[in-house]
Design an enzyme around this catalytic site. Structure first.
Site, short mmCIF file in Angstrom:
data_model
loop_
_atom_site.label_atom_id
_atom_site.label_comp_id
_atom_site.label_asym_id
_atom_site.label_seq_id
_atom_site.Cartn_x
_atom_site.Cartn_y
_atom_site.Cartn_z
N ASP A 397 0.96 -1.34 0.06
CA ASP A 397 -0.08 0.00 0.06
C ASP A 397 1.02 1.31 -0.01
OD1 ASP A 397 -2.60 1.40 0.08
OD2 ASP A 397 -2.77 1.13 1.99
N GLU A 400 2.78 4.73 -4.42
CA GLU A 400 2.97 5.83 -5.42
C GLU A 400 4.33 6.26 -5.63
OE1 GLU A 400 -1.07 5.07 -4.27
OE2 GLU A 400 0.44 6.15 -3.12
N ASP A 469 -8.88 4.05 -2.82
CA ASP A 469 -9.54 4.50 -1.98
C ASP A 469 -10.79 5.20 -2.32
OD1 ASP A 469 -8.08 3.63 -0.04
OD2 ASP A 469 -7.12 5.36 0.52
#
Length: 809
Positions: A397, A400, A469
């Site tokens: 997670d 990026e 999300d």
């Protein structure tokens, strides 16, 4: 002070906007080297249908390619020269190169695919490429964006960035791709990992432009005759997705998050007591810390809330449930591992050469340098320890990375690069690290790696992306088809959503929840996930909601033979599991814009319901016959139909002539078997000939495709119509290949939908099957036939071992 190797400012005078001048050329193997007055240009034939074009301005060190998978595939090249031009020809693509100024155009046969408008350009602190767009050309790509399927006319950032709580519009999201697919049947990849922009005719309607603040000055052109062949040529260059473990196609329990070992055990128990299949449970960040903030980087069990994790993992595994853990690339200065990370040189540096510390939502932190081998080795210690405890899969997670200082200094095999220059490849390199390390730890197991950010080619590391999300709302559901379709066109065929929506939502909306999870049955990964103020798992809901969704999850498991065959096809050819409507008619460019329905494999058309209280829905049916999956009602294709909706039924249609293999649903894929198969054949006069292939192996062997350790079951149907004698059908079943543990024989229940008449006889090989009219007697029989006149369905039961044919008269 760390010395920078890749300099941006030097480019200000290296290449002009007007282009360079040809000096000489040489063909070395599959590489055409062109010397110009401003540096070397190399055109490499990566495969029969693909060229890499690499501009190398004098004095500038280049970052590596992240998009290309290994070495070029062997191909035949030809070169010819005229006074003003060169021509480089591969079997499926041709480059015509003007010498003054240097410009390159690309052809497939006589068709112009793409033409440079400027070649390499430099404007202030940007470097990039400019191409001419043709009239009526449509462009897909750019990765996860919510802009509509045709992205022409848009300009958007090339910078992977979280978009929390997004709904129906987003210009920048978690997983951007610097690549486009054109309606002119080419793919163009800007092989540059740096922060940049992608302009698809927004500024100038006839110009496509890629630009970045640094990075590699190269691009890749891939050509094809059709969209499926184009995708196959694309993954030939960028890498094919390895087969996931079969359990990845099962049911997942997931939330933000399970706060204790007891909560995990209780959740799995409730699945079992409720009769819901379950193959994996995903643990969010509470497994290593009791609070959201302050613990990131620990990545070891919180002993107060998870006192016996190894026993927990083992106990769950005995019940057929695998454990997946979240990990993040951030190490907080307050975590137990901070000092170890610093002393092990595992963190990215600041310009002064010290570990870069910065603040973000979770606390004061450093970032693991996944480009650096020492840092990867340090990070891998965590994965090794957890794998040895029995963890079956990884969830990466914030990759990026969610926060990434632009001047952070990364180490790349003796080079350095800033955060801005490698930002978009961070998740890609992290996936590579986890994948390669997992191969080392367990060479005979397929890795499971779920991540939300990456680059072109990340699929070759087994990456399973999700769409981030998303808002827990109808508006969050609406763009999910578009997001998955766009990613699937570029090799990332397992892109899926947090089913039910993740962010917000204070009041449970059962209608929206049911509709989202119904759609999830026909997407690559079935994983409800959300903030836990409302339970995301279906077993925590009651009444109609729970009963409806149990039926759908059972269907997901019944469809495993079909779904697993889609996974096999994806690994062989790159063909996505979710397929856009424009695959049906490549001459109809309007179909490119269709983003609200899709094909699940070749046999099924799915129309998600994405708004509340919808009484009816319009569905665009491709040419041919289509059947309501639930009622067998027949529709003539080639037009838009309107059908009523029912909360129990998601609009799904089976193609006339389709053959869909299914089996008995199980509570875990540990118990999966194809010893009994249900074959659903949708008979129709419009489909006289049809075929389907089912792939099967042990579901575990990572080398089954490479080693040929799998079987293919091929089903061919031939239907004939005789006005005097009625319809007849011959279905041929063939089996090829083998693997350890494969069934020696199978019981087949063949369902012939839309069969218009009672039967005279049914032959399996040379043997005639008995006709059993009584339904109860037929259900208890091992062989026989029965025609249901009310539903116009013929059912045939028989045992199958080797090649045989079933003939219906």
């Amino acid at each position: 002070m760390i010395k920078r190797v890749v300099g941006i400012s030097l480019l200000l005078w290296v290449f002009s906007a007007t282009g360079s001048e040809y000096l000489s050329h040489e063909l070395n193997g599959q590489v055409l080297q062109i010397n110009t007055d401003e540096g070397l240009v190399e055109i490499t034939a990566l495969a029969n249908d693909s060229f890499e074009v690499f501009y190398q301005p004098s004095g500038i060190e280049q970052l590596p390619s992240f998009a290309i998978d290994g070495v070029a595939k062997k191909t035949e090249l030809g070169i010819s020269e005229k006074p003003a031009s060169l021509t480089l020809s591969a079997p499926g693509i041709r480059a015509e190169i003007d010498k003054s100024p240097l410009r390159i155009r690309y052809f497939r046969g006589d068709n112009l695919l793409l033409a440079e408008q400027q070649g390499l350009f430099v404007e202030e602190d940007k470097r990039g490429f400019s191409f001419a767009l043709q009239e009526n050309e449509k462009l897909l790509g750019g990765g996860e964006r919510i802009l509509g399927m045709d992205r022409r006319g848009h300009r958007f950032p090339l910078y992977n960035k979280a978009h929390y709580g997004y709904t129906t519009e987003s210009n920048q999201m978690y997983f951007g791709l610097p690549a486009v697919m054109s309606s002119n049947k080419y793919v163009l990849i800007f092989d540059n990992s740096a922060r940049g922009e992608m302009d698809l005719g927004a500024t100038n309607t006839d110009e496509m432009r890629f630009e970045a603040v640094g990075g590699r000055t190269s691009y890749i052109v891939v050509a094809g005759d059709s969209y499926p062949s184009l995708i196959e040529h694309y993954v030939t260059v960028t890498g094919k997705q390895p087969l996931p473990p079969r359990w990845a196609l099962g049911s997942f329990a997931s939330r933000f998050g399970y706060r204790s070992e007891q909560e995990v055990r209780d959740t799995v128990k409730l699945y079992q007591e409720s009769g819901f299949p379950l193959d994996a449970i995903v643990l969010d960040l509470y497994w290593f810390g009791a609070d959201i903030k302050g613990h990131m980087g620990n990545l070891s069990w919180d002993e107060k809330t998870f006192p016996t994790p190894v026993n927990m993992i083992s106990d769950l595994r005995k019940e057929g449930v695998k454990t997946i853990l979240i990990t993040e690339p951030f190490v907080l200065s307050s975590s137990k591992k901070w000092q170890d990370a610093v002393s092990s040189n595992a963190l990215v540096k600041n310009p002064e050469g010290k570990p870069y510390q910065f603040d973000f939502y979770f606390g004061n932190t450093g970032l693991i340098d996944v480009f650096d081998n020492d840092a990867r080795d340090w990070f891998n210690q965590t994965y090794s320890a957890l794998f040895n405890q029995g963890v079956a899969g990884w969830w990466g997670d914030l990759g990026e990375p969610e926060v990434h200082p632009s001047d952070a200094v990364h180490s790349l095999n003796g080079m350095t690069a800033t955060g801005d220059e490698v930002h978009n490849a961070y998740g890609h390199k992290w996936a590579e690290q986890v994948f390669q390390h997992q191969q080392h730890l367990a060479p005979n197991k397929r890795p499971f790696i779920m991540m939300r950010s990456g680059f072109v080619g990340s699929q070759r590391y087994g990456m399973i992306p999700w769409t981030g999300d998303v808002s827990r709302s109808w508006d969050g559901l609406k763009p999910q088809v578009e997001l998955s379709l766009q990613m699937g066109l570029f090799g990332l065929g397992y892109t899926h959503s947090d089913l039910g929506g993740f962010a917000g939502g204070e009041v449970f909306d059962p209608q929206m929840y049911i509709r989202w999870l119904q759609y999830g049955i026909f997407q690559p990964v079935f994983r409800p996930h959300a903030q836990d103020n409302i339970a995301p798992e279906p077993v925590f809901h009651k009444g109609k909601t729970k009963d409806i969704l149990r039926t759908y999850v059972e269907l997901r498991y019944a469809m495993l033979p079909y779904n697993y065959s889609l996974a096999f096809e994806n690994s062989l050819t790159g063909m996505p599991l979710m397929r856009p409507m424009f695959f049906e008619d490549e001459t109809d460019l309007s179909l490119i814009d269709e983003k609200d329905q899709y094909l699940w494999g070749d046999a099924l058309l799915v129309k998600p319901i994405t708004q509340a209280n919808q009484k009816e829905v319009s569905v665009k049916l491709p040419k041919g016959a289509w059947f309501n999956f639930w009622s067998d009602e027949r529709y003539e294709g080639g037009k838009t139909i309107t059908v009523p909706t029912d909360i129990k039924l998601l609009p799904v249609f089976a193609r006339g002539g389709a053959i869909i293999p299914m089996t008995i649903p199980v509570l875990s894929t540990d118990n999966y078997s194809t010893k009994s198969l249900d074959l659903h054949y949708y008979a129709d006069k419009s489909a006289e000939h049809s075929t389907a292939t089912m792939y099967n192996d042990d579901g575990k062997n990572p080398h089954s495709i490479r080693d040929g350790a799998f079987e293919t079951l091929t089903f061919n149907a031939e239907r004939k119509t005789d006005e005097s004698q009625g319809d007849s059908l011959t279905l041929t079943l063939q089996r090829n290949g083998s693997y350890k543990g494969m069934p020696s024989s199978r019981m087949i229940s063949l369902w012939v939908h839309n069969w218009p008449q009672d039967i005279t006889k049914v032959m399996v090989g040379e043997k005639q099957l008995p006709n059993i009219a009584d339904k109860t007697e037929f259900l208890n029989a091992n062989q026989g036939t029965r025609w249901d006149s009310d539903n116009k369905t013929l059912e045939i039961k028989f045992s199958w071992k080797d090649t045989t044919s079933v003939t219906v008269f």
